[in-house]
Every structure is written in C-alpha cells, then in structure tokens.
Motif scaffolding. Sequence first.
Motif, PDB file in Angstrom:
ATOM      1  N   GLU A  31       0.840  -1.198   0.000  1.00  0.00           N
ATOM      2  CA  GLU A  31       0.000   0.000   0.000  1.00  0.00           C
ATOM      3  C   GLU A  31       0.874   1.246   0.000  1.00  0.00           C
ATOM      4  N   ILE A  32       0.605   2.187  -0.890  1.00  0.00           N
ATOM      5  CA  ILE A  32       1.272   3.494  -0.830  1.00  0.00           C
ATOM      6  C   ILE A  32       0.505   4.309   0.208  1.00  0.00           C
ATOM      7  N   TRP A  33       1.166   4.590   1.334  1.00  0.00           N
ATOM      8  CA  TRP A  33       0.445   5.280   2.399  1.00  0.00           C
ATOM      9  C   TRP A  33       1.331   6.345   3.009  1.00  0.00           C
ATOM     10  N   ASN A  34       1.182   6.627   4.281  1.00  0.00           N
ATOM     11  CA  ASN A  34       1.780   7.822   4.859  1.00  0.00           C
ATOM     12  C   ASN A  34       3.170   7.620   5.458  1.00  0.00           C
ATOM     13  N   GLU A  35       3.736   6.430   5.381  1.00  0.00           N
ATOM     14  CA  GLU A  35       5.084   6.206   5.897  1.00  0.00           C
ATOM     15  C   GLU A  35       6.076   6.311   4.740  1.00  0.00           C
ATOM     16  N   MET A  36       6.505   7.541   4.482  1.00  0.00           N
ATOM     17  CA  MET A  36       7.435   7.791   3.384  1.00  0.00           C
ATOM     18  C   MET A  36       8.869   7.453   3.779  1.00  0.00           C
ATOM     19  N   PRO A  78      12.495   8.992  -8.079  1.00  0.00           N
ATOM     20  CA  PRO A  78      11.367   8.714  -8.971  1.00  0.00           C
ATOM     21  C   PRO A  78      10.812   7.291  -8.883  1.00  0.00           C
ATOM     22  N   GLU A  79      11.595   6.340  -8.390  1.00  0.00           N
ATOM     23  CA  GLU A  79      11.142   4.950  -8.346  1.00  0.00           C
ATOM     24  C   GLU A  79      10.629   4.611  -6.960  1.00  0.00           C
ATOM     25  N   PHE A  80       9.348   4.227  -6.887  1.00  0.00           N
ATOM     26  CA  PHE A  80       8.733   3.879  -5.604  1.00  0.00           C
ATOM     27  C   PHE A  80       8.975   2.402  -5.311  1.00  0.00           C
ATOM     28  N   ASP A  81       9.433   2.119  -4.097  1.00  0.00           N
ATOM     29  CA  ASP A  81       9.673   0.740  -3.674  1.00  0.00           C
ATOM     30  C   ASP A  81       9.504   0.683  -2.161  1.00  0.00           C
TER      31      ASP A  81
END
Length: 198
Positions: A31-36, A78-81
């Motif tokens: 899940e893309i959520w609030n813990e960056m 730029p790359e989300f992981d």
Amino acid sequence: MLRETASQTAGPYVHIGLALAAAGNPTRDEEIWNEMAKPGAEGELIEVVGTVIDGNGDLVRDAFLEAWQADANGVYQPEFDLKKPFNSFGRTATTFDYGSEWSLKTIKPGPVAHPNGQLMAPHINLAIFARGINIQLQTRLYFEDEAEANAACPVLSRIESPTRRQTLIAKREEADGKVRYRLDIRLQGEGETVFFDF
C-alpha cells in the motif's frame, strides 16, 4: 443538460480505492500510504500533521492528500519501492477519528534547485482531493525553522503578501520527544491557504 456523475467528483469515492484504512476497508499488502521514511532513511526523521478546513471553518473529514518531496540531499526519488527506507511519494487522508488529522512520517527534505539556478527552501508538495474539488488543489508545506532559506526561496518569495506566505509555513512542535510539524490547510475564507497553478 448532463448531470455530474460519480466519476467526476473526488470524494468520498477516493478513500474506497486509495485510502482503504481510512475508509474502514482491509488494506493491500503493498500500500502506498503515509510512511514515506522508515528508520535507516538518511536525514532527520519527522512527522507532519494537519487538518483540512472548509470555508465555513468546519473540518473536512474525508479529504485525501498526496505528497511529493525530495530526499535529505534535495533529490527526488522517482522509483517507488516499499523496501526502500525512503520514498519521495506518499498518501494520507483525514478521517472521522483522531481529530480528523492527516499525517506523514517522512524526513526533512533538503533544498532543491529551481530551474533558474536558485535553491528552493526545503518543502513538501501537497495535492488535496475532496468532495466538491474536481481538480486537485496544489500547495506546498515549508518549515518554520528554515527562515533564512524561506526568505530566499524563489517560489515562496513570489507570494507578495507576508501574511499569505505564512499559510504555507508548518509550525514546529515536539510530541513524545519527536519533531513534528503542523500545517492546517484552509480551502476558503479567512486565512485561505495559498494554492498554486502548476
């Protein structure tokens, strides 16, 4: 005359697809959520919190926000992981619980180069989605304890009114021994947040 359909309005449908926990639905494994940022991320770990307030002064309890920021060195990733200790992109939402606050766990970003060569003050880009907002609102969060960088920022200094500039400055707090910054976003009326047309 054609009537507006559900596909043309942001909320409350956005929570069902993108803010599952806020909507009371089971979350997905990735899940893309609030813990960056997680422990081990380079830079100062911080929490950013706030509310969204409408033109009547009431809390918007089902707003959805997306955040995009540079890392501690002023570089966008730029790359989300989810396995990485830091991602430049995150999502959060206001809810009917906990005072209707949104929150982000992240790092304090470094200054980013503006196309004109000047450095922009450390900031987090925010997009706000909510019922009645058919095109998301774009704003920025700057940091109270970066006064010198804020004064020299080529974007922040374009806002002529010092009072209006203050609507983008998050106030530093300490909670449970941790650094936290608070920014309340006002959609309309007195103290309305500055929004950008990017």
